[in-house]
Design a protein around this motif. Structure first.
Motif, PDB file in Angstrom:
ATOM      1  N   ARG A  89     -21.616 -30.817 -39.549  1.00 21.60           N
ATOM      2  CA  ARG A  89     -21.240 -31.519 -40.779  1.00 21.60           C
ATOM      3  C   ARG A  89     -22.474 -31.721 -41.671  1.00 21.60           C
ATOM      4  O   ARG A  89     -22.425 -31.533 -42.877  1.00 21.60           O
ATOM      5  N   ALA A  90     -23.583 -32.128 -41.050  1.00 19.26           N
ATOM      6  CA  ALA A  90     -24.818 -32.346 -41.810  1.00 19.26           C
ATOM      7  C   ALA A  90     -25.347 -31.035 -42.391  1.00 19.26           C
ATOM      8  O   ALA A  90     -25.768 -30.982 -43.549  1.00 19.26           O
ATOM      9  N   GLU A  93     -23.509 -29.856 -45.530  1.00 18.02           N
ATOM     10  CA  GLU A  93     -23.617 -30.689 -46.732  1.00 18.02           C
ATOM     11  C   GLU A  93     -24.875 -30.321 -47.512  1.00 18.02           C
ATOM     12  O   GLU A  93     -25.991 -30.535 -47.044  1.00 18.02           O
ATOM     13  N   LEU A 127     -19.943 -38.119 -45.439  1.00 15.28           N
ATOM     14  CA  LEU A 127     -20.648 -37.923 -44.165  1.00 15.28           C
ATOM     15  C   LEU A 127     -20.385 -39.009 -43.128  1.00 15.28           C
ATOM     16  O   LEU A 127     -20.346 -38.714 -41.939  1.00 15.28           O
TER      17      LEU A 127
END
Length: 154
Positions: A89-90, A93, A127
């Protein structure tokens, strides 16, 4: 590491860390080897992945992203699957510039950029608030970019 480095390789790498567009003539002068020899060495350093990436470093003051945040993230569950999900996910982004899996109080430390506080708030929703595995996060807003770099002291 797998690749033996001599003094000439280290000299080449020191110069390239400062400016990866440095020409072969300048690299040749820095390490005392011929241009063809330097060219072969640079190719070997790239092929062996000792040079992981060559990028342009942009001046954030010249763009809309003027704010930098350091965010400590604590997860609820730390299974390998949950850690991997957060990493992915990080990484996905664009506003996360760096992501570190760490020991201590937090599980991850993120370096993030945003246009303003409203933009950062939207990032936190994407996030953290929308992720049921994030227990808490703590944010520091940078006041000054005293030193930014990824160079190694070789």
């Amino acid at each position: 590491m797998g690749t033996e480095l001599d003094a000439a390789d280290l000299a080449i790498l020191r110069v390239l860390q400062e400016d990866c567009r440095t020409g072969l003539d300048r690299l040749s002068q820095a390490c005392g080897l011929s241009v063809p020899s330097v060219q072969r060495r640079v190719k070997r350093l790239r092929d062996s992945k000792l040079i992981a990436k060559e990028v342009a470093v942009l001046d954030p003051a010249r763009f809309a992203y003027k704010m930098t945040f350091i965010v400590m993230v604590e997860l609820d569950r730390e299974s390998l699957q949950q850690l991997d999900l957060f990493r992915k996910r990080a990484k996905a982004e664009p506003q996360v510039q760096q992501c570190y899996y760490v020991t201590g109080e937090a599980d991850f430390i993120l370096i993030c950029t945003a246009r303003d506080m409203e933009d950062f708030e939207a990032l936190t929703h994407r996030l953290f608030f929308e992720n049921s595995n994030v227990r808490r996060f703590r944010t520091s807003v940078t006041m000054d970019r005293a030193k930014v770099g990824l160079g190694l002291p070789i």
